[in-house]
Design a protein around this motif. Structure first.
Motif, PDB file in Angstrom:
ATOM      1  N   ALA A 210      -1.280  10.753  -5.932  1.00  0.00           N
ATOM      2  CA  ALA A 210      -1.437   9.495  -5.095  1.00  0.00           C
ATOM      3  C   ALA A 210      -0.970   7.960  -6.214  1.00  0.00           C
ATOM      4  O   ALA A 210      -0.527   6.730  -5.049  1.00  0.00           O
ATOM      5  CB  ALA A 210      -2.562   8.559  -4.408  1.00  0.00           C
ATOM      6  N   ILE A 211      -1.173   7.284  -6.835  1.00  0.00           N
ATOM      7  CA  ILE A 211      -0.819   6.038  -7.902  1.00  0.00           C
ATOM      8  C   ILE A 211       1.133   6.422  -7.105  1.00  0.00           C
ATOM      9  O   ILE A 211       1.396   4.959  -6.907  1.00  0.00           O
ATOM     10  CB  ILE A 211      -0.431   6.417  -8.680  1.00  0.00           C
ATOM     11  N   VAL A 212       1.636   7.142  -7.162  1.00  0.00           N
ATOM     12  CA  VAL A 212       3.617   6.925  -6.938  1.00  0.00           C
ATOM     13  C   VAL A 212       3.804   6.498  -5.440  1.00  0.00           C
ATOM     14  O   VAL A 212       4.389   6.210  -5.339  1.00  0.00           O
ATOM     15  CB  VAL A 212       4.146   8.316  -7.060  1.00  0.00           C
ATOM     16  N   ALA A 213       2.999   7.586  -4.572  1.00  0.00           N
ATOM     17  CA  ALA A 213       2.799   7.098  -3.123  1.00  0.00           C
ATOM     18  C   ALA A 213       2.636   6.052  -3.393  1.00  0.00           C
ATOM     19  O   ALA A 213       2.557   5.148  -2.236  1.00  0.00           O
ATOM     20  CB  ALA A 213       1.819   8.488  -2.971  1.00  0.00           C
ATOM     21  N   ARG A 214       1.837   5.204  -3.495  1.00  0.00           N
ATOM     22  CA  ARG A 214       0.730   3.832  -3.558  1.00  0.00           C
ATOM     23  C   ARG A 214       2.157   2.819  -3.761  1.00  0.00           C
ATOM     24  O   ARG A 214       2.061   1.663  -2.619  1.00  0.00           O
ATOM     25  CB  ARG A 214      -0.353   3.589  -3.860  1.00  0.00           C
ATOM     26  N   ALA A 215       2.675   3.061  -4.732  1.00  0.00           N
ATOM     27  CA  ALA A 215       3.635   2.375  -4.900  1.00  0.00           C
ATOM     28  C   ALA A 215       4.835   1.636  -4.603  1.00  0.00           C
ATOM     29  O   ALA A 215       4.859   0.845  -3.965  1.00  0.00           O
ATOM     30  CB  ALA A 215       3.826   2.875  -6.698  1.00  0.00           C
ATOM     31  N   MET A 216       4.760   3.198  -4.336  1.00  0.00           N
ATOM     32  CA  MET A 216       6.133   3.327  -3.025  1.00  0.00           C
ATOM     33  C   MET A 216       5.596   2.102  -1.204  1.00  0.00           C
ATOM     34  O   MET A 216       6.598   1.764  -1.103  1.00  0.00           O
ATOM     35  CB  MET A 216       6.536   4.819  -2.600  1.00  0.00           C
ATOM     36  N   VAL A 217       4.539   2.679  -1.467  1.00  0.00           N
ATOM     37  CA  VAL A 217       3.637   2.023   0.314  1.00  0.00           C
ATOM     38  C   VAL A 217       4.648   0.569  -0.216  1.00  0.00           C
ATOM     39  O   VAL A 217       4.187  -0.559   0.643  1.00  0.00           O
ATOM     40  CB  VAL A 217       2.810   2.414   0.383  1.00  0.00           C
ATOM     41  N   ARG A 218       3.176  -0.087  -1.327  1.00  0.00           N
ATOM     42  CA  ARG A 218       3.343  -1.143  -1.603  1.00  0.00           C
ATOM     43  C   ARG A 218       4.942  -2.061  -2.166  1.00  0.00           C
ATOM     44  O   ARG A 218       5.048  -2.866  -1.493  1.00  0.00           O
ATOM     45  CB  ARG A 218       2.501  -1.466  -2.483  1.00  0.00           C
ATOM     46  N   PHE A 219       6.264  -1.521  -2.046  1.00  0.00           N
ATOM     47  CA  PHE A 219       7.310  -1.836  -2.227  1.00  0.00           C
ATOM     48  C   PHE A 219       7.713  -1.745  -0.869  1.00  0.00           C
ATOM     49  O   PHE A 219       8.274  -2.783   0.010  1.00  0.00           O
ATOM     50  CB  PHE A 219       7.773  -0.931  -3.015  1.00  0.00           C
ATOM     51  N   ALA A 220       7.264  -0.824   0.008  1.00  0.00           N
ATOM     52  CA  ALA A 220       8.434  -0.568   1.052  1.00  0.00           C
ATOM     53  C   ALA A 220       7.528  -1.384   2.295  1.00  0.00           C
ATOM     54  O   ALA A 220       8.391  -1.865   3.013  1.00  0.00           O
ATOM     55  CB  ALA A 220       8.354   1.136   1.911  1.00  0.00           C
ATOM     56  N   TYR A 221       6.549  -1.356   2.934  1.00  0.00           N
ATOM     57  CA  TYR A 221       5.893  -1.321   3.716  1.00  0.00           C
ATOM     58  C   TYR A 221       5.758  -3.458   4.310  1.00  0.00           C
ATOM     59  O   TYR A 221       5.391  -3.809   4.399  1.00  0.00           O
ATOM     60  CB  TYR A 221       4.968  -1.727   4.210  1.00  0.00           C
ATOM     61  N   PRO A 222       5.873  -4.534   2.926  1.00  0.00           N
ATOM     62  CA  PRO A 222       5.646  -5.799   2.996  1.00  0.00           C
ATOM     63  C   PRO A 222       6.982  -5.860   3.349  1.00  0.00           C
ATOM     64  O   PRO A 222       7.278  -7.627   3.688  1.00  0.00           O
ATOM     65  CB  PRO A 222       5.136  -6.372   2.004  1.00  0.00           C
ATOM     66  N   ARG A 223       8.572  -4.895   3.596  1.00  0.00           N
ATOM     67  CA  ARG A 223       9.762  -5.858   3.947  1.00  0.00           C
ATOM     68  C   ARG A 223       9.512  -5.227   5.259  1.00  0.00           C
ATOM     69  O   ARG A 223      11.125  -6.277   5.629  1.00  0.00           O
ATOM     70  CB  ARG A 223      10.346  -4.739   2.850  1.00  0.00           C
ATOM     71  N   ALA A 224       9.158  -4.692   5.714  1.00  0.00           N
ATOM     72  CA  ALA A 224       8.973  -4.269   7.276  1.00  0.00           C
ATOM     73  C   ALA A 224       9.419  -5.777   8.030  1.00  0.00           C
ATOM     74  O   ALA A 224       8.539  -6.346   7.452  1.00  0.00           O
ATOM     75  CB  ALA A 224       8.464  -3.787   8.058  1.00  0.00           C
ATOM     76  N   ARG A 225      10.129  -5.816   8.952  1.00  0.00           N
ATOM     77  CA  ARG A 225      10.218  -6.965   9.516  1.00  0.00           C
ATOM     78  C   ARG A 225       8.598  -6.794  10.517  1.00  0.00           C
ATOM     79  O   ARG A 225       8.519  -7.539  10.802  1.00  0.00           O
ATOM     80  CB  ARG A 225      11.646  -6.498  10.872  1.00  0.00           C
ATOM     81  N   HIS A 226       8.352  -5.510  10.622  1.00  0.00           N
ATOM     82  CA  HIS A 226       6.929  -5.312  11.597  1.00  0.00           C
ATOM     83  C   HIS A 226       6.286  -4.252  11.147  1.00  0.00           C
ATOM     84  O   HIS A 226       6.815  -3.018  11.239  1.00  0.00           O
ATOM     85  CB  HIS A 226       7.110  -5.951  12.723  1.00  0.00           C
ATOM     86  N   VAL A 227       5.095  -4.098  10.788  1.00  0.00           N
ATOM     87  CA  VAL A 227       4.066  -2.890  11.062  1.00  0.00           C
ATOM     88  C   VAL A 227       3.777  -2.600  12.396  1.00  0.00           C
ATOM     89  O   VAL A 227       3.050  -3.809  12.807  1.00  0.00           O
ATOM     90  CB  VAL A 227       3.605  -2.877   9.497  1.00  0.00           C
ATOM     91  N   ILE A 228       3.652  -1.900  13.160  1.00  0.00           N
ATOM     92  CA  ILE A 228       2.786  -1.305  14.023  1.00  0.00           C
ATOM     93  C   ILE A 228       1.962  -0.372  13.124  1.00  0.00           C
ATOM     94  O   ILE A 228       1.494   0.158  13.162  1.00  0.00           O
ATOM     95  CB  ILE A 228       3.667  -0.429  15.453  1.00  0.00           C
ATOM     96  N   ALA A 229       0.654  -0.176  13.421  1.00  0.00           N
ATOM     97  CA  ALA A 229      -0.827  -0.303  13.099  1.00  0.00           C
ATOM     98  C   ALA A 229      -1.127   0.743  14.150  1.00  0.00           C
ATOM     99  O   ALA A 229      -1.300  -0.171  15.006  1.00  0.00           O
ATOM    100  CB  ALA A 229      -2.054  -0.874  12.670  1.00  0.00           C
ATOM    101  N   VAL A 230      -2.409   1.408  14.550  1.00  0.00           N
ATOM    102  CA  VAL A 230      -2.729   2.707  15.526  1.00  0.00           C
ATOM    103  C   VAL A 230      -4.467   1.908  15.525  1.00  0.00           C
ATOM    104  O   VAL A 230      -4.803   2.197  16.726  1.00  0.00           O
ATOM    105  CB  VAL A 230      -2.854   3.477  15.014  1.00  0.00           C
TER     106      VAL A 230
END
Length: 396
Positions: A127-147
């Motif tokens: 989970a630590i690795v997965a969280r790090a990848m999410v923190r790296f990738a998600y803020p760089r998206a042009r937009h995030v659509i949540a549910v």
């Protein structure tokens, strides 16, 4: 005639699941956009397909074998050949793979987060690795659509996504398709009245709580839990220990769950965490009153039109009841109350009416407006407002 922009959708596969059904529902309703866009779909894993996509959409079947590294490598090669004008990914692995595949190309990419990210990733080394990848990738998206708005808050507070780069679009519910399937013969032989639940047999769905609450409720009904997963053996042992083997059914995956839902007395959702609970709204579309936990995230928004933190104790709602997570006594009491008449019928009617707020056309249009907006040049200070104004709240 202007050349069509190429839009690439990305998802792990089209095996049975909520995210897969949502994506194919949106694509199935996207014909009004086919004259403007050349639409492609990348499937990262070569798995049997439980859902179909329109024939006018080009499908690229990859074979990453559930591995992130292979997903990134194969998707990056596809992106290099296709050179999409924009990409939109569903599910965490596809989101991260798309972030890397689109990096350095000067083209926008969006992601659709289907779960409450913090709850979904859990804890431990992985989970630590997965969280790090999410923190790296998600803020760089042009937009995030949540549910749901709860997922929006989680991404902003815990994963560094800027508030103005994330918004909520509720999952679509195809009422026509549900009605057609609900009218089919019931695929299960169930004697008498029953309470129904549905979902993967995994810890977050907390069906163990439901079994305990059902036993404590004193209801004479049966309990049917549709779904398969690693918690089956534990649930079977729990059911046997309570002497409920003849009254609690675990039929596994049911190809047409709506025919089962439509004949039930009420729907129970005991989850510890959700992103947006598709099954809850689909049950409501079948005319079922509901008892649901006030988990992160979505139930309070759907049932009470309130943020989760503002609902502290068990609460009656027009469509049924909302109760605290992991509270066996409150869940048992709510089951008894919602199952009784005249409240059951009144809640069933309210549930069906509320489900109409989550239509396919509304959600599909909102997704495409987000894609349209991403294709516009990024705004700079003093630039005019986007021609695609969008609410930051959940789609109604």
């Amino acid at each position: 005639m202007a050349e069509k922009a190429t839009i690439l959708f990305v998802i792990n596969s089209l095996v049975g699941g909520g995210a897969e059904r949502v994506l194919t529902t949106i694509l199935g309703a996207s014909a009004p956009w086919r004259d403007r866009y050349d639409v492609h779909l990348a499937l990262l894993d070569d798995e049997p397909r439980a859902y179909a996509v329109p024939e006018w959409i080009t499908v690229a079947q990859l074979d990453a074998g559930h591995r992130l590294g292979a997903s990134i490598a194969q998707l990056r090669r596809l992106v290099g050949r296709l050179n999409p004008d924009a990409a939109l990914a569903f599910l965490t692995r596809a989101n991260v793979a798309t972030a890397v595949a689109m990096a350095g190309r000067g083209r926008p990419w969006l992601i659709s987060e289907r779960v409450n990210t913090s709850a979904h990733l859990g804890s431990g080394a992985g989970a630590i690795v997965a969280r790090a990848m999410v923190r790296f990738a998600y803020p760089r998206a042009r937009h995030v659509i949540a549910v749901s708005d709860g997922v929006v808050d989680d991404l902003v507070q815990n994963f560094g996504v800027a508030r103005d780069r994330v918004s909520a679009i509720a999952n679509p519910v195809d009422h026509d398709a549900i009605a057609a399937q609900a009218a089919a013969p019931c695929p299960l032989a169930i004697d008498g009245d029953y309470v129904v639940a549905a979902g993967r047999l995994v810890p977050n769905k907390n069906f163990a709580l439901l079994v305990d609450a059902f036993a404590a409720s004193g209801l004479p009904h049966r309990l049917v839990i549709m779904g398969e997963g690693p918690e089956r053996a534990s649930l079977e042992a729990q059911i046997a220990a309570k002497g409920l083997t003849e009254r609690v059914l675990l039929p596994g995956f049911v190809a047409n769950p709506f025919a089962v839902l439509a004949r039930a007395r009420l729907f129970a959702m005991p989850s510890n965490a959700e992103g947006f609970p598709n099954g809850l709204v689909e049950a409501m579309a079948c005319g079922l009153p509901v008892v649901a936990t006030n988990c992160a995230s979505g139930p309070s928004e759907i049932l009470a039109d309130l943020p989760r933190e503002s609902v502290v104790d068990a609460r009656q709602v027009p469509a049924g009841a909302l109760v605290p997570p992991n509270d066996v006594a409150a869940f048992a009491s709510a089951l008894r109350e919602v199952a009784s008449e005249p409240r059951r019928t009144a809640s069933a009617n309210a549930a069906r009416q509320r489900s109409l707020d989550y239509g396919v056309a509304q959600a599909t249009e909102r997704y495409w407006r987000r894609i349209d907006a991403a294709l516009q040049p990024p705004r700079t200070s003093g630039s005019p407002a986007s021609p695609y104004p969008l609410s930051s709240g959940i789609a109604r």
